[in-house]
Design a protein around this motif. Structure first.
Motif, PDB file in Angstrom:
ATOM      1  N   CYS A 145       0.824  -1.226   0.000  1.00  0.00           N
ATOM      2  CA  CYS A 145       0.000   0.000   0.000  1.00  0.00           C
ATOM      3  C   CYS A 145       0.855   1.273   0.000  1.00  0.00           C
ATOM      4  N   LEU A 146       2.083   1.178   0.507  1.00  0.00           N
ATOM      5  CA  LEU A 146       2.863   2.387   0.779  1.00  0.00           C
ATOM      6  C   LEU A 146       3.061   3.341  -0.413  1.00  0.00           C
ATOM      7  N   PRO A 147       3.396   2.848  -1.609  1.00  0.00           N
ATOM      8  CA  PRO A 147       3.559   3.811  -2.721  1.00  0.00           C
ATOM      9  C   PRO A 147       2.279   4.617  -2.978  1.00  0.00           C
ATOM     10  N   TYR A 148       1.133   3.984  -2.741  1.00  0.00           N
ATOM     11  CA  TYR A 148      -0.151   4.662  -2.961  1.00  0.00           C
ATOM     12  C   TYR A 148      -0.416   5.679  -1.851  1.00  0.00           C
ATOM     13  N   VAL A 149       0.045   5.369  -0.650  1.00  0.00           N
ATOM     14  CA  VAL A 149      -0.117   6.315   0.464  1.00  0.00           C
ATOM     15  C   VAL A 149       0.752   7.550   0.196  1.00  0.00           C
ATOM     16  N   ARG A 150       1.966   7.310  -0.310  1.00  0.00           N
ATOM     17  CA  ARG A 150       2.840   8.451  -0.647  1.00  0.00           C
ATOM     18  C   ARG A 150       2.232   9.295  -1.755  1.00  0.00           C
ATOM     19  N   GLN A 151       1.667   8.599  -2.751  1.00  0.00           N
ATOM     20  CA  GLN A 151       1.017   9.352  -3.839  1.00  0.00           C
ATOM     21  C   GLN A 151      -0.181  10.140  -3.286  1.00  0.00           C
ATOM     22  N   HIS A 152      -0.875   9.531  -2.335  1.00  0.00           N
ATOM     23  CA  HIS A 152      -2.014  10.191  -1.680  1.00  0.00           C
ATOM     24  C   HIS A 152      -1.535  11.504  -1.044  1.00  0.00           C
ATOM     25  N   ILE A 153      -0.411  11.425  -0.328  1.00  0.00           N
ATOM     26  CA  ILE A 153       0.118  12.634   0.329  1.00  0.00           C
ATOM     27  C   ILE A 153       0.521  13.656  -0.737  1.00  0.00           C
ATOM     28  N   SER A 154       1.150  13.170  -1.811  1.00  0.00           N
ATOM     29  CA  SER A 154       1.632  14.153  -2.795  1.00  0.00           C
ATOM     30  C   SER A 154       0.481  14.803  -3.560  1.00  0.00           C
ATOM     31  N   ILE A 155      -0.674  14.136  -3.646  1.00  0.00           N
ATOM     32  CA  ILE A 155      -1.836  14.771  -4.298  1.00  0.00           C
ATOM     33  C   ILE A 155      -2.521  15.756  -3.341  1.00  0.00           C
ATOM     34  N   VAL A 156      -2.713  15.338  -2.094  1.00  0.00           N
ATOM     35  CA  VAL A 156      -3.427  16.199  -1.128  1.00  0.00           C
ATOM     36  C   VAL A 156      -2.564  17.399  -0.715  1.00  0.00           C
TER      37      VAL A 156
END
Ligand code: URA
Length: 226
Positions: A145-156
């Motif tokens: 899940c981690l790469p998606y969580v990082r992408q989540h942070i970079s979008i928000v």
């Protein structure tokens, strides 16, 4: 002021690590190395929340087999404040939203204690599916899940991230230090100020720690005002 790693090891060798200021545990070097590593998040996962959410539903993770729902986020995506917990529990799995069960009620109270409410913050987890029986997510499940969580942070692009509990803290700050050692200081992650506090589920089991969590919420309020 970060302490050199070797000095921290000496403190540990003499059994006096409790006197190390928590901000010294994650040095500037650590932050730079970690952020360089985390910059590897890929736009193929999506550059909007809708695209990212769609990509998350396509992740090949065995947790999906037993889960009823993918739990992506709740709250206000325009918020400057992003709360990141561990993994959905039973109620979250049933409703498809993070922190809507007992621990969510306590999170709402923690927010209210400093005049915030759920609709003013953005809430997610480091794992998108409920681990069976509410066990802790495994390292492998977290890493998927981690790469998606990082992408989540970079979008928000939050200005402030609040990490709830050891799993979120260890995963995102890439540390082996626990909540008690890291709470009370401010860290940096992907351009955001980060604070660490206890997970609401832990506070439900250990209510005597609620006063420390309240201090962390006051610290959050102070950073919001800066
Ligand atoms: N615990 C978490 O870490 N996240 C949730 O969404 C619910 C409980």
């Amino acid at each position: 002021m970060p302490l050199p790693k070797q000095v921290i090891e000496w403190y540990r060798a003499f059994g006096i690590e409790h006197i190390i200021p928590s901000a010294a545990l994650l040095s500037d070097d650590h932050t730079k190395r970690r952020d360089a590593h985390q910059a590897s998040a890929s736009p193929e996962m999506g550059t909007t929340l809708e695209e990212l959410q769609r990509s998350v539903t396509l992740i090949d993770c065995h947790l999906k087999k037993a889960a009823k729902n993918t739990v992506f986020s709740d709250g206000n995506p325009q918020s400057q404040i992003m709360f990141i917990g561990e993994a959905p529990g039973q109620e979250e799995d049933a409703q498809g939203k993070p922190f809507v069960g007992q621990s969510g009620k306590l999170l709402n109270e923690m927010l209210r204690s400093v005049g915030l409410h759920r609709g003013e913050v953005y809430i997610t987890n480091v794992v998108f599916w409920r681990p069976p029986g509410n066990r802790n997510p495994s390292t492998e499940e977290i890493q998927i899940c981690l790469p998606y969580v990082r992408q989540h942070i970079s979008i928000v692009k939050p200005r402030i991230i609040v990490l709830l509990g050891g799993v979120a803290i260890k995963t995102l700050l890439e540390t082996t230090e626990g909540v008690s050692r890291l709470r009370g200081s401010k860290y940096q992650l992907m351009g955001a100020d980060v604070i660490a506090t206890f997970h609401p589920s832990y506070l439900l089991r250990s209510p005597s720690q609620k006063s420390l969590a309240f201090q962390d919420m006051i610290m959050l309020k102070r950073i919001i005002r800066q």
